[in-house]
Design an enzyme around this catalytic site. Structure first.
Site, PDB file in Angstrom:
ATOM      1  N   LYS A 126       0.870  -1.196   0.000  1.00  0.00           N
ATOM      2  CA  LYS A 126       0.000   0.000   0.000  1.00  0.00           C
ATOM      3  C   LYS A 126       0.893   1.228   0.000  1.00  0.00           C
ATOM      4  O   LYS A 126       2.001   1.178   0.521  1.00  0.00           O
ATOM      5  CB  LYS A 126      -0.872   0.018   1.267  1.00  0.00           C
ATOM      6  N   ASP A 166      -7.022   4.201  -4.611  1.00  0.00           N
ATOM      7  CA  ASP A 166      -7.680   4.052  -3.301  1.00  0.00           C
ATOM      8  C   ASP A 166      -8.298   5.427  -3.051  1.00  0.00           C
ATOM      9  O   ASP A 166      -8.534   6.180  -4.016  1.00  0.00           O
ATOM     10  CB  ASP A 166      -6.662   3.646  -2.222  1.00  0.00           C
ATOM     11  N   THR A 209     -14.905  -3.022  -7.309  1.00  0.00           N
ATOM     12  CA  THR A 209     -14.974  -3.159  -5.848  1.00  0.00           C
ATOM     13  C   THR A 209     -16.432  -3.152  -5.391  1.00  0.00           C
ATOM     14  O   THR A 209     -16.861  -4.012  -4.609  1.00  0.00           O
ATOM     15  CB  THR A 209     -14.175  -2.043  -5.158  1.00  0.00           C
ATOM     16  N   SER A 376      -7.950  -5.896 -10.600  1.00  0.00           N
ATOM     17  CA  SER A 376      -6.625  -5.354 -10.913  1.00  0.00           C
ATOM     18  C   SER A 376      -5.699  -6.475 -11.376  1.00  0.00           C
ATOM     19  O   SER A 376      -4.927  -6.304 -12.329  1.00  0.00           O
ATOM     20  CB  SER A 376      -6.013  -4.693  -9.676  1.00  0.00           C
TER      21      SER A 376
HETATM   22  P1  NDP Z   1     -12.984   7.628  -2.986  1.00  0.00           P
HETATM   23  O1  NDP Z   1     -11.927   8.623  -2.769  1.00  0.00           O
HETATM   24  O2  NDP Z   1     -13.501   7.402  -4.353  1.00  0.00           O
HETATM   25  O3  NDP Z   1     -14.252   7.926  -2.047  1.00  0.00           O
HETATM   26  C1  NDP Z   1     -14.118   7.976  -0.686  1.00  0.00           C
HETATM   27  C2  NDP Z   1     -15.455   8.352  -0.072  1.00  0.00           C
HETATM   28  O4  NDP Z   1     -15.381   8.198   1.348  1.00  0.00           O
HETATM   29  C3  NDP Z   1     -15.829   9.800  -0.325  1.00  0.00           C
HETATM   30  O5  NDP Z   1     -17.218   9.932  -0.359  1.00  0.00           O
HETATM   31  C4  NDP Z   1     -15.236  10.500   0.896  1.00  0.00           C
HETATM   32  O6  NDP Z   1     -15.865  11.734   1.204  1.00  0.00           O
HETATM   33  C5  NDP Z   1     -15.501   9.482   1.983  1.00  0.00           C
HETATM   34  N1  NDP Z   1     -14.448   9.598   3.001  1.00  0.00           N
HETATM   35  C6  NDP Z   1     -13.127   9.396   2.833  1.00  0.00           C
HETATM   36  N2  NDP Z   1     -12.450   9.633   3.960  1.00  0.00           N
HETATM   37  C7  NDP Z   1     -13.374   9.997   4.867  1.00  0.00           C
HETATM   38  C8  NDP Z   1     -13.310  10.377   6.217  1.00  0.00           C
HETATM   39  N3  NDP Z   1     -12.136  10.422   6.867  1.00  0.00           N
HETATM   40  N4  NDP Z   1     -14.478  10.666   6.850  1.00  0.00           N
HETATM   41  C9  NDP Z   1     -15.663  10.614   6.186  1.00  0.00           C
HETATM   42  N5  NDP Z   1     -15.776  10.281   4.888  1.00  0.00           N
HETATM   43  C10 NDP Z   1     -14.650   9.971   4.247  1.00  0.00           C
HETATM   44  O7  NDP Z   1     -12.402   6.256  -2.380  1.00  0.00           O
HETATM   45  P2  NDP Z   1     -12.883   4.765  -2.634  1.00  0.00           P
HETATM   46  O8  NDP Z   1     -14.336   4.703  -2.857  1.00  0.00           O
HETATM   47  O9  NDP Z   1     -11.958   4.176  -3.620  1.00  0.00           O
HETATM   48  O10 NDP Z   1     -12.523   4.081  -1.223  1.00  0.00           O
HETATM   49  C11 NDP Z   1     -13.451   3.963  -0.150  1.00  0.00           C
HETATM   50  C12 NDP Z   1     -12.991   2.866   0.784  1.00  0.00           C
HETATM   51  O11 NDP Z   1     -12.918   1.619   0.061  1.00  0.00           O
HETATM   52  C13 NDP Z   1     -11.601   3.054   1.404  1.00  0.00           C
HETATM   53  O12 NDP Z   1     -11.588   2.475   2.691  1.00  0.00           O
HETATM   54  C14 NDP Z   1     -10.700   2.210   0.488  1.00  0.00           C
HETATM   55  O13 NDP Z   1      -9.525   1.799   1.147  1.00  0.00           O
HETATM   56  C15 NDP Z   1     -11.627   1.040   0.203  1.00  0.00           C
HETATM   57  N6  NDP Z   1     -11.334   0.246  -0.980  1.00  0.00           N
HETATM   58  C16 NDP Z   1     -11.229   0.810  -2.218  1.00  0.00           C
HETATM   59  C17 NDP Z   1     -10.990   0.028  -3.318  1.00  0.00           C
HETATM   60  C18 NDP Z   1     -10.943   0.579  -4.695  1.00  0.00           C
HETATM   61  O14 NDP Z   1     -10.821  -0.202  -5.641  1.00  0.00           O
HETATM   62  N7  NDP Z   1     -11.068   1.883  -4.898  1.00  0.00           N
HETATM   63  C19 NDP Z   1     -10.793  -1.424  -3.191  1.00  0.00           C
HETATM   64  C20 NDP Z   1     -11.004  -1.938  -1.858  1.00  0.00           C
HETATM   65  C21 NDP Z   1     -11.239  -1.115  -0.816  1.00  0.00           C
HETATM   66  P3  NDP Z   1     -15.108  13.109   0.838  1.00  0.00           P
HETATM   67  O15 NDP Z   1     -15.108  13.176  -0.650  1.00  0.00           O
HETATM   68  O16 NDP Z   1     -15.910  14.159   1.489  1.00  0.00           O
HETATM   69  O17 NDP Z   1     -13.725  13.002   1.397  1.00  0.00           O
HETATM   70  O1  2IT Z   2      -7.844  -1.654  -0.863  1.00  0.00           O
HETATM   71  C1  2IT Z   2      -7.775  -2.145  -2.004  1.00  0.00           C
HETATM   72  O2  2IT Z   2      -7.887  -3.358  -2.190  1.00  0.00           O
HETATM   73  C2  2IT Z   2      -7.592  -1.236  -3.134  1.00  0.00           C
HETATM   74  N1  2IT Z   2      -7.554  -0.028  -2.932  1.00  0.00           N
HETATM   75  C3  2IT Z   2      -7.406  -1.786  -4.524  1.00  0.00           C
HETATM   76  C4  2IT Z   2      -5.977  -2.183  -4.756  1.00  0.00           C
HETATM   77  C5  2IT Z   2      -5.622  -2.613  -6.155  1.00  0.00           C
HETATM   78  O3  2IT Z   2      -4.433  -2.914  -6.333  1.00  0.00           O
HETATM   79  O4  2IT Z   2      -6.481  -2.671  -7.044  1.00  0.00           O
END
Ligand code: NDP
Ligand code: 2IT
Length: 444
Positions: A126, A166, A209, A376
């Site tokens: 990460k 992420d 995801t 991925s």
């Molecule tokens: P994005 O940046 O696309 O979206 C994140 C969302 O969560 C936004 O709506 C954001 O609001 C909100 N958010 C983030 N941080 C906070 C916080 N501290 N408090 C409140 N709201 C928050 O990210 P993703 O959708 O990609 O990721 C969301 C989660 O999923 C994370 O935990 C990530 O690690 C996990 N994840 C993502 C994957 C991927 O493929 N993208 C794969 C597996 C897991 P705002 O815009 O206001 O900050």
């Molecule tokens: O938390 C996760 O699994 C991700 N943000 C996706 C990682 C990836 O390599 O696609």
């Protein structure tokens, strides 16, 4: 003292101030007690747990860039290369002001077991930065990404370490990062995933995801005599994971009534209009509150509190520790019977224990959000073959991977006498493969 407790104490002592990393290690080790106790002598002799909790390498670096006013800004950049026993390091990059080494170690540690569960040959890593993309111009984001990649490029490669998105890293950022990697190395290789479709990206990666989350949720419900039809769903976040979880949940007949961002949450009792959310979030990069400017019957509430909305199913898809014990109790009281984690470690340990103790169907992030990284890995395969698969092909593979992950978690839980405890099941199944590979490869 048991081997598990000894190693956990050592982690706390040797990694001061890294609360999220301690939390992730404790949750995994606690649920592995049965496995570890049965193999204690062998594992101790090999220093196995001490190696499992120690990243192979952490790279940390300075990221200087120039903002639109001509001022020099300096951020911290990191890549945690946690474990390469079963494949090249694989895992996302997070850009958020809260990022620090401890957060990335927790995410890297979780990623090791998640990636193992996918059944694909990917190790765990990460990275990221405390850079805040919010409110920055495209040029500023590009300047940051180019500087970040200038340093990171020395440590990654298609067969070495393959970052992705992420929080705060989507198609725009991956594009800038990829362009700079290519410019520095001269290599057109699959060094990042989540790429655009016309330069090596995979169909379905954007949706993966969220879709995967709902596929495994559906599988868990089916095995317990339930389904998604007509169920009300509350989803936190409104980013990549939340949006596509909502899309798939709706396709399978559920009604998504709430979404959020870090400012607050919207409630639309008639079901969220996702095209509007995509326009606000993916095109305008706006705030979720803007939804109520268009849908007058929807309500915006500032702050936390999304878990007070009554629902059948809750999908936390924002960030770590966003759902605590009080939230868990409120969900249960309001009739919620299933929770699946789209985010990484969104439920606190107390909330997780409450779900398990109260016989709610609970799928932990490691299993539930593995569809992103699995797709991925499918992108990596396509890049190696120099071919692109169709949407249907990739989606079918993703679906099968999620069904397999459900089965692995359910089987491992049953094997160790904790049927229905998918937390233990996912941790055990993920751990077994990594440990086998580590034992075979000697003391490295
Ligand atoms: P994005 O940046 O696309 O979206 C994140 C969302 O969560 C936004 O709506 C954001 O609001 C909100 N958010 C983030 N941080 C906070 C916080 N501290 N408090 C409140 N709201 C928050 O990210 P993703 O959708 O990609 O990721 C969301 C989660 O999923 C994370 O935990 C990530 O690690 C996990 N994840 C993502 C994957 C991927 O493929 N993208 C794969 C597996 C897991 P705002 O815009 O206001 O900050
Ligand atoms: O938390 C996760 O699994 C991700 N943000 C996706 C990682 C990836 O390599 O696609």
């Amino acid at each position: 003292m048991s081997y598990v407790d000894e190693v956990y104490d050592r982690v706390v002592k040797q990694n001061p101030g890294e609360a999220e990393f301690h939390q992730a290690v404790k949750e995994v080790l606690d649920s592995l007690r049965l496995v570890i106790d049965a193999n204690e002598e062998k594992y101790r002799k090999m220093g196995l747990l001490e190696r499992v909790v120690e990243p192979e390498r952490i790279i940390s670096f300075r990221v200087p860039w120039v903002d639109d006013q001509g001022n020099v800004q300096v951020n911290k950049g990191y890549r945690v290369q946690f474990n390469s026993a079963i494949g090249p390091y694989k895992g996302g990059l997070r850009l958020h002001p809260s990022v620090n080494q401890g957060i990335l170690k927790f995410l890297g540690f979780e990623q090791v077991f998640k990636n193992s569960l996918t059944g694909l040959p990917i190790g765990g890593g990460k990275g990221g930065s405390n850079f805040d993309p919010k409110g920055k111009s495209d040029r500023e984001v590009m300047a940051f990404c180019q500087s970040f990649m200038t340093e990171l490029s020395k440590y990654i490669g298609a067969d070495q370490d393959v970052p992705a998105g992420d929080i705060g890293v989507g198609a725009r950022e991956i594009g800038f990062l990829y362009g700079q990697y290519k410019r520095l190395t001269g290599l057109y290789e699959g060094v990042l995933t989540g790429k655009g479709l016309n330069y090596g990206g995979s169909l379905v990666r954007t949706q993966a995801t969220g879709y995967g989350l709902v596929y495994i949720l559906d599988e868990m419900l089916k095995h317990n005599g339930k389904d998604l039809k007509g169920k009300s769903v509350v989803i936190s976040g409104s980013g990549n994971v939340a949006i596509y979880a909502a899309e798939k949940a709706e396709q399978l007949g559920a009604v998504v009534v709430a979404l959020s961002d870090s400012s607050g949450y919207i409630y639309d009792k008639d079901g969220i209009n996702l095209d509007l959310v995509k326009e606000i979030k993916e095109v305008r990069r706006g705030r979720i509150k803007e939804y109520t400017d268009v849908v007058k019957t929807a309500v915006f509430t500032e702050g936390k509190g999304i878990w007070t909305i009554p629902c059948d199913i809750a999908l936390p898809c924002a960030t770590q520790n966003e759902l605590d014990l009080e939230d868990a109790k409120t969900l249960k009281k309001n009739g919620c019977f299933a929770v699946a984690e789209g985010a990484n470690m969104p439920s606190t340990r107390e909330a997780t224990d409450f779900f398990l103790d109260n016989e709610m169907y609970f799928m932990p992030g490691k299993a539930a959000n593995a569809g992103g990284v699995a797709t991925s890995a499918l992108e990596m395969s396509q890049n190696s073959q120099r071919l692109s698969w169709t949407f249907e092909e990739v989606d079918e593979k993703l679906h099968q991977i999620m069904v397999n992950i459900y089965q692995k978690a359910a089987d491992a839980a049953e094997r160790y006498g904790v049927k229905g405890n998918y937390v233990a099941g996912a941790n055990i199944a993920g751990f077994e493969k990594v440990v086998d590979a580590m034992m075979a490869q000697g003391i490295v």
